[in-house]
Enzyme design. Structure first.
Site, mmCIF file in Angstrom:
data_model
loop_
_atom_site.group_PDB
_atom_site.id
_atom_site.type_symbol
_atom_site.label_atom_id
_atom_site.label_comp_id
_atom_site.label_asym_id
_atom_site.label_seq_id
_atom_site.Cartn_x
_atom_site.Cartn_y
_atom_site.Cartn_z
ATOM 1 N N CYS A 50 0.833 -1.206 0.000
ATOM 2 C CA CYS A 50 0.000 0.000 0.000
ATOM 3 C C CYS A 50 0.869 1.258 0.000
ATOM 4 O O CYS A 50 1.497 1.571 -0.995
ATOM 5 C CB CYS A 50 -0.980 -0.054 1.175
ATOM 6 S SG CYS A 50 -2.406 1.034 0.967
ATOM 7 N N HIS A 99 -3.689 -5.166 -0.117
ATOM 8 C CA HIS A 99 -3.458 -5.692 1.226
ATOM 9 C C HIS A 99 -3.461 -7.223 1.244
ATOM 10 O O HIS A 99 -4.510 -7.849 1.375
ATOM 11 C CB HIS A 99 -4.541 -5.176 2.181
ATOM 12 C CG HIS A 99 -4.424 -3.719 2.490
ATOM 13 N ND1 HIS A 99 -3.835 -3.251 3.642
ATOM 14 C CD2 HIS A 99 -4.794 -2.627 1.787
ATOM 15 C CE1 HIS A 99 -3.855 -1.929 3.642
ATOM 16 N NE2 HIS A 99 -4.436 -1.526 2.519
ATOM 17 N N GLU A 111 -2.573 -9.091 3.609
ATOM 18 C CA GLU A 111 -2.987 -9.603 4.932
ATOM 19 C C GLU A 111 -4.492 -9.805 5.007
ATOM 20 O O GLU A 111 -4.985 -10.537 5.863
ATOM 21 C CB GLU A 111 -2.512 -8.675 6.046
ATOM 22 C CG GLU A 111 -3.352 -7.442 6.282
ATOM 23 C CD GLU A 111 -3.174 -6.361 5.231
ATOM 24 O OE1 GLU A 111 -3.923 -5.372 5.271
ATOM 25 O OE2 GLU A 111 -2.281 -6.500 4.375
#
Length: 390
Positions: A264, A358, A360
């Protein structure tokens, strides 16, 4: 009695171009201003609200019903809610989840987050798509009764997101360590520009001991970590063009040949470190359903996004930099925005990489979790190379 059962007061949302929406108060009462952005996620509102990347933004949810699963103490991605304001169409009357410990609105009230409901979020989203992200104010209680011209003045007096340096406002004050799960295989310095809790957790699950450092950290702070194997730059809020300190630290990292991974905001900073420009998107990418193609494997991933800026790098050719050969590794299939970068040495070995989204995935699909494995491979490659040269 929960907040959801309280009598709702009139509220008004005022955009900086003068468009106004009237509705009812949601969450805390009062006034708030920020940048209006919309999020297309159907689920995961708790992770969205606690994502530091949303600092100084008023989030408009495109999903019509919000709050159905309540709020719990396990899914926060940071220590607090970071959004400046919250906009929903139909708030849940009551939460319905075995994991819920209180309602979403109760948590908004507790943390002082001003919101608005009972407005046409579809019309608001279409307006932002056509006109672009812009400043906005939400006013309820006595503030909502003020003349519209006065409310508009408050909105236009708010600082714009372009040029804003915000990472240090959301970063940790003190360094801390997230221990590796099981055997420690590698040690990584993670610069907290607005990091989400799931990110060091994902690395720890792969045997990485993560030293999370403040955004103000220097290259000397990074290099002082015993047994350092790699460096990671996290997500975060603000304009990458204003992050000169962080870019300088990253350039020193690349010059030292330390393996690097960024996500990001970290992707945008890698772009700047490599000599590319950055620019503000018209309305950004926010949600957990954005299609991205890995140009190396041609695999299409459904990914989680939260960014209003992007890297200006060529899609059709490699770029020679002082640190090696840079190329665009991932691209958004909706609009061809750069979603990832790779840096390779003269021998063709990967030395640094980043993605704009992202991996995650908190919340979101797990299509991109392999990127943490790619980081492990990069760290292993470096360790093997150093061993061979010893």
């Amino acid at each position: 009695m929960t907040a959801a059962l309280h009598l709702r007061e009139p509220a008004v949302l005022v955009l900086e171009d003068g468009r106004t929406f009237t509705g009812r108060s949601y969450g805390s009462r009062g006034e708030t201003v920020g940048e209006a952005v919309f999020c297309t996620a159907m689920t995961g509102y708790q992770e969205t609200l606690t994502d530091p990347s949303y600092h100084r933004q008023v989030v408009v949810m495109t999903a019509p019903h919000v709050g159905n699963t309540g709020w719990n103490d396990e899914d926060d991605e940071s220590s607090r809610i970071w959004v400046s304001g919250y906009v929903v169409r139909d708030p849940a009357l009551r939460p319905s989840s075995w994991r819920s410990q209180r309602s979403l609105e109760d948590e908004l009230v507790t943390q002082g987050v001003v919101g608005i409901c009972d407005i046409d979020t579809r019309a608001l989203t279409r307006h932002l798509r056509e006109r672009g992200a812009m400043r906005v104010g939400i006013f309820s209680g006595e503030d909502a009764r003020m003349p519209s011209a006065h409310l508009l003045e408050r909105v236009t007096a708010a600082p714009a997101m372009a040029g804003a340096s915000l990472a240090q406002e959301v970063s940790t004050d003190e360094a801390y360590v997230v221990e590796a799960v099981g055997e420690r295989r590698f040690t990584v310095a993670a610069i907290d520009l607005g990091i989400k809790a799931m990110t060091p957790h994902q690395m720890a699950q792969r045997g990485i001991e993560v030293h999370v450092l403040p955004a103000t950290s220097t290259f000397e702070d990074i290099n002082a970590i015993d047994g350092l194997d790699g460096v990671f730059f996290s997500n975060g809020p603000g304009d990458p063009s204003a992050a000169d300190h962080e870019v300088g630290v990253l350039r020193e990292t690349l010059a030292a040949g330390i393996p690097f991974f960024g996500i990001c905001f970290g992707n945008q900073l890698l772009g700047r470190a490599l000599g590319f420009g950055t620019f503000k998107l018209k309305y950004g990418h926010r949600g957990i359903n954005q299609p991205v193609m890995d140009r190396r494997t041609r695999k299409v991933e459904v990914t989680a996004h939260n960014h209003g800026f992007a890297v200006d790098a060529p899609l059709d050719k490699d770029t020679e930099t002082e640190f090696g050969t840079a190329s665009v590794s991932h691209v958004c299939l909706n609009d061809d925005v750069v979603e990832g970068l790779e840096l390779r040495s003269a021998s063709g070995e990967l030395t640094a990489f980043s993605v704009q989204y992202h991996p995650e995935a908190a919340a979101g699909p797990h299509d991109a979790a392999y990127l943490f494995d790619r980081f492990v491979d990069l760290l292993q490659q470096q360790t093997t190379s150093e061993g061979a040269n010893a």
